[in-house]
Design a protein around this motif. Structure first.
Motif, PDB file in Angstrom:
ATOM      1  N   ILE A  67     -29.347   0.598 -16.109  1.00  0.00           N
ATOM      2  CA  ILE A  67     -28.438  -0.547 -16.173  1.00  0.00           C
ATOM      3  C   ILE A  67     -29.155  -1.826 -15.734  1.00  0.00           C
ATOM      4  CG2 ILE A  67     -27.361  -0.346 -13.879  1.00  0.00           C
ATOM      5  CD1 ILE A  67     -24.686  -1.003 -15.318  1.00  0.00           C
ATOM      6  N   LYS A  68     -30.080  -1.715 -14.799  1.00  0.00           N
ATOM      7  CA  LYS A  68     -30.841  -2.892 -14.402  1.00  0.00           C
ATOM      8  C   LYS A  68     -31.665  -3.411 -15.560  1.00  0.00           C
ATOM      9  CE  LYS A  68     -31.208  -2.168  -9.394  1.00  0.00           C
ATOM     10  NZ  LYS A  68     -32.121  -1.829  -8.271  1.00  0.00           N
ATOM     11  N   ARG A  69     -32.275  -2.503 -16.303  1.00  0.00           N
ATOM     12  CA  ARG A  69     -33.088  -2.938 -17.443  1.00  0.00           C
ATOM     13  C   ARG A  69     -32.200  -3.519 -18.547  1.00  0.00           C
ATOM     14  NH1 ARG A  69     -38.465  -1.908 -18.668  1.00  0.00           N
ATOM     15  NH2 ARG A  69     -38.987  -2.399 -20.832  1.00  0.00           N
ATOM     16  N   LEU A  70     -31.047  -2.912 -18.767  1.00  0.00           N
ATOM     17  CA  LEU A  70     -30.158  -3.411 -19.811  1.00  0.00           C
ATOM     18  C   LEU A  70     -29.516  -4.737 -19.458  1.00  0.00           C
ATOM     19  CD1 LEU A  70     -28.425  -0.036 -20.771  1.00  0.00           C
ATOM     20  CD2 LEU A  70     -30.077  -1.313 -22.150  1.00  0.00           C
ATOM     21  N   ARG A  71     -29.324  -4.994 -18.171  1.00  0.00           N
ATOM     22  CA  ARG A  71     -28.710  -6.249 -17.719  1.00  0.00           C
ATOM     23  C   ARG A  71     -29.722  -7.364 -17.479  1.00  0.00           C
ATOM     24  NH1 ARG A  71     -23.540  -5.295 -19.112  1.00  0.00           N
ATOM     25  NH2 ARG A  71     -22.347  -3.988 -17.659  1.00  0.00           N
ATOM     26  N   ALA A  72     -31.014  -7.021 -17.525  1.00  0.00           N
ATOM     27  CA  ALA A  72     -32.056  -8.006 -17.180  1.00  0.00           C
ATOM     28  C   ALA A  72     -32.047  -9.200 -18.151  1.00  0.00           C
ATOM     29  CB  ALA A  72     -33.402  -7.331 -17.205  1.00  0.00           C
TER      30      ALA A  72
END
Length: 304
Positions: free
Chosen positions: A299-304
């Motif tokens: 989710i961190k990568r997708l929200r970056a």
């Protein structure tokens, strides 16, 4: 883009403790939705190959909790995330009884339910449920007619080929008006046309992006043909990845690949029309700690 996570439900994750822990954590991590799938048995000699990989059903599917029971527990320990089925095999159930359960879940979750329905792929399950395999499309059409009537009419009545309801009051109604969103899964032309004609969206899977784009176009044309607003429909793309340390060949992504490869694929689905992605990590992790660590990194990568 909205981001969903498969709630613990099968294999090593089929425990109330795992459901509770992951549902709470997913909401805290910022996931938008939790989803449950539907399996009733794992045949020793299957009538049909599994639609993925080498055709062998995942070993984890031997242990599988009921999707609506799982989502009810998830609803009790969360307040914000939406709760969806991807996908519920509607035809194994009477529409009168299943809409009662779905309505109850919508009421108890204060209107957070997304009803994702499919026709399944395994004839063995239809035989076990006592439901005819042939004519599934027509049966689903009437199933949807009954559900729509129960959810939206003050006086419920249905006289059909398969089900009959005398003039009745069926309460309560869902919190969501006029009913919970209905999403349909499948890839045949008839299914894509049905989605455009009468559903609120499509439950897709991790296909090559050109294939997703082409199928989404078919859905849009079907919506246009009956005067519906195609832009109001949703596409939710589900992936069940097996994550690897090293990069996988591009043709295997998103079914196999690094976390970065899977995340990049999911971000790319927006260009094909997706407005939500759904990630199932139960086939690539073994503990809730590992599942949540992986979910947080994704989710961190997708929200970056």
């Amino acid at each position: 883009m909205r981001i969903g996570l498969a709630v613990p439900q099968y294999g090593a994750f089929a425990t109330p403790e795992a459901i509770d822990e992951v549902a709470r954590a997913a909401e805290s991590l910022g996931f938008d939705s939790l989803w449950a799938a539907d399996r009733i048995l794992a045949p020793l000699e299957p009538s049909d190959p599994y639609p993925g990989g080498d055709g062998t059903m995942p070993e984890q599917y031997r242990t599988f909790l009921d999707p609506l029971t799982v989502l009810t527990l998830a609803a009790a320990v969360t307040t914000r995330v939406r709760l969806g089925t991807s996908t519920l095999n509607a035809l194994w159930h009477s529409p009168v009884l299943l809409t009662r359960t779905l309505t109850s879940l919508d009421v108890l979750s204060h209107g957070r339910l997304d009803v994702g329905l499919g026709l399944g792929w395994l004839r063995d399950e239809y035989r076990a449920a006592g439901v005819q395999w042939e004519g599934r499309g027509a049966r689903l059409e009437e199933w949807l007619d009954v559900a729509e009537t129960i959810w939206t009419r003050e006086t419920v009545r249905h006289d059909g080929e398969r089900w009959t309801i005398p003039p009745s009051v069926v309460e309560p109604k869902p919190v969501q008006s006029p009913r919970p969103p209905i999403l349909l899964g499948g890839f045949s032309h008839a299914t894509l046309e049905r989605i455009g004609r009468r559903a609120d969206g499509w439950l897709a899977v991790g296909l090559p992006l050109p294939a997703l784009t082409a199928m989404w176009s078919t859905i849009g044309l079907a919506a246009d043909a009956v005067g519906r607003d195609a832009s109001a429909l949703r596409m939710v793309v589900r992936v069940n990845p097996r994550l690897t340390e090293g990069e996988a060949p591009a043709e295997l992504v998103p079914n196999v690949g690094t976390l970065a490869q899977v995340a990049d694929y999911l971000l790319g689905t927006a260009g094909a029309g997706a407005d939500e992605v759904l990630i199932d990590l139960q086939q690539t992790t073994n503990t809730t700690d590992e599942l949540l660590t992986t979910a947080e990194a994704l989710i961190k990568r997708l929200r970056a």
